[in-house]
Each structure stands twice: as C-alpha cells, then as structure tokens.
Scaffold this motif. Sequence first.
Motif, PDB file in Angstrom:
ATOM      1  N   SER A   1     -25.285  44.872  44.922  1.00  0.00           N
ATOM      2  CA  SER A   1     -23.842  44.607  44.892  1.00  0.00           C
ATOM      3  C   SER A   1     -23.443  43.359  44.110  1.00  0.00           C
TER       4      SER A   1
ATOM      5  N   ASN B   1     -22.651  40.800  45.572  1.00  0.00           N
ATOM      6  CA  ASN B   1     -21.636  40.185  46.427  1.00  0.00           C
ATOM      7  C   ASN B   1     -22.249  39.212  47.428  1.00  0.00           C
TER       8      ASN B   1
ATOM      9  N   ALA C   1     -20.027  33.525  43.298  1.00  0.00           N
ATOM     10  CA  ALA C   1     -20.518  34.806  43.814  1.00  0.00           C
ATOM     11  C   ALA C   1     -22.020  34.884  43.558  1.00  0.00           C
TER      12      ALA C   1
ATOM     13  N   GLY D   1     -19.410  39.432  40.710  1.00  0.00           N
ATOM     14  CA  GLY D   1     -19.472  39.857  42.101  1.00  0.00           C
ATOM     15  C   GLY D   1     -18.330  39.281  42.919  1.00  0.00           C
ATOM     16  N   SER D   2     -18.245  39.718  44.158  1.00  0.00           N
ATOM     17  CA  SER D   2     -17.207  39.246  45.072  1.00  0.00           C
ATOM     18  C   SER D   2     -17.850  38.357  46.134  1.00  0.00           C
TER      19      SER D   2
ATOM     20  N   ILE E   1     -17.973  40.639  51.532  1.00  0.00           N
ATOM     21  CA  ILE E   1     -18.886  41.760  51.738  1.00  0.00           C
ATOM     22  C   ILE E   1     -18.335  42.656  52.850  1.00  0.00           C
TER      23      ILE E   1
END
Length: 209
Positions: free
Chosen positions: A29, A31, A78, A83-84, A87
């Motif tokens: 991900s 993340n 991130a 990414g973020s 989550i």
Amino acid sequence: MNNTYKELVLRIVNSIREKAQSVPVFKESGNGAIRICAYPLCKEADDWFGGFGHFPDDNSSEGQRTPVDIPDYEHTFAIAPGGSRVIKGTWDGVEQTVDCYAYSALKIAHCSRAQDLGLGLISGLDLQDPNLLEENGYASHKGAIVFEISVCHHPESLKDFCGIYVCVSGAKSDEDLMCAAAAIDIAKEFFLNEERRANTHFIVYAPTV
C-alpha cells in the motif's frame, strides 16, 4: 555542523522506506507514517534545526529573566512517496480507519515517558502506569525510538546536544519498530562523519533493538 539537519532527516526517511519494503502491508500500500521529532538542548542544536527556540546566556541578565524555550521540530512522511498516512483495517472485528500521523505522536509520547522515567528509549514498554492510555495521549505500542545526543567540543566539556525521536506507524507493532530501527545506524554514521570534519566529539545513545 557541516551537514544540515535536512540531510539527516532525508537519510533517515530513505532508510526506513527501504526497510519498509520488507513488510508486506507497507510494500503493497505504501500507507502509514514516518514521524521524526527533534528537540534541541542547547543553542547550537537549535540553530542547526532552524533557530525557533531560545537559549539565553545563563551568565547574562537576560539569562536570569528569560526562560529557555525548547520547541519540537517535526517532519512526517508517508511510508512511500504517493502513499497516505491513513490506513484502513479490521481491528476487534470492526472495520476502522486510523490516522497514523496522529497515532505516531501517541507512540512518541509513550517513548518520551519511558525516557523520562529512565526505563528505556523505545515505546511499548510496560511502564506500570494504568493512566498511560490513548485518551490521555499515550499509545503503548512499539514503533517509536529516541536518540539522545551529546557533544564535546573540547576535553571535559561534554554537554547535551539534542534528542531525536523516530516513529513508524501502520503495520504490526514489531514491524513498525523494525522499520524505525533502520534509523539507528544512519544517525550514528551521520554524527561520526561530523566528528571527522571538525574538532568535535559526538556521543549517540540509542536503544538496542
């Protein structure tokens, strides 16, 4: 200081991002959060970080009437570019969203508490205090570590220089800690290189992970 604080931050982030590729949820991900929180303990360190604090001369009249003002210098990234820091997952049978930016601060607070008590330089230790709860600002999970750095410019002039917290949040706590620990060798090498460029000796106290 010959190298900038920015260089240290980016080296730490890059080392953690590389280590995170060995964690499946991070690799898939990108993340989660990497948080670096530094605090100066002298004017030299504060100037290096950006000069937002205040360290008056104790021998001056100003030093007698103006308190030391120690700010925190924080940078959050991130887990991977793009990414973020948020989550999603299922915990306790409930689908939830977690802001790792915020949660990383709670883990650093727990690490700081362990540090203040002289019990260790990582979060997630059993501190025997039932009030260290998330609603009170503490997350008792692994993932945060701290370096304590001292400097000696001349023989017998050792003084506290700064502290630097590094936290990773977004995977299992043992995986978060493993990624955060990638910063240890980076920090030691960085300050060792500083020694080689000047008549200065640094001591980096780091956790054994």
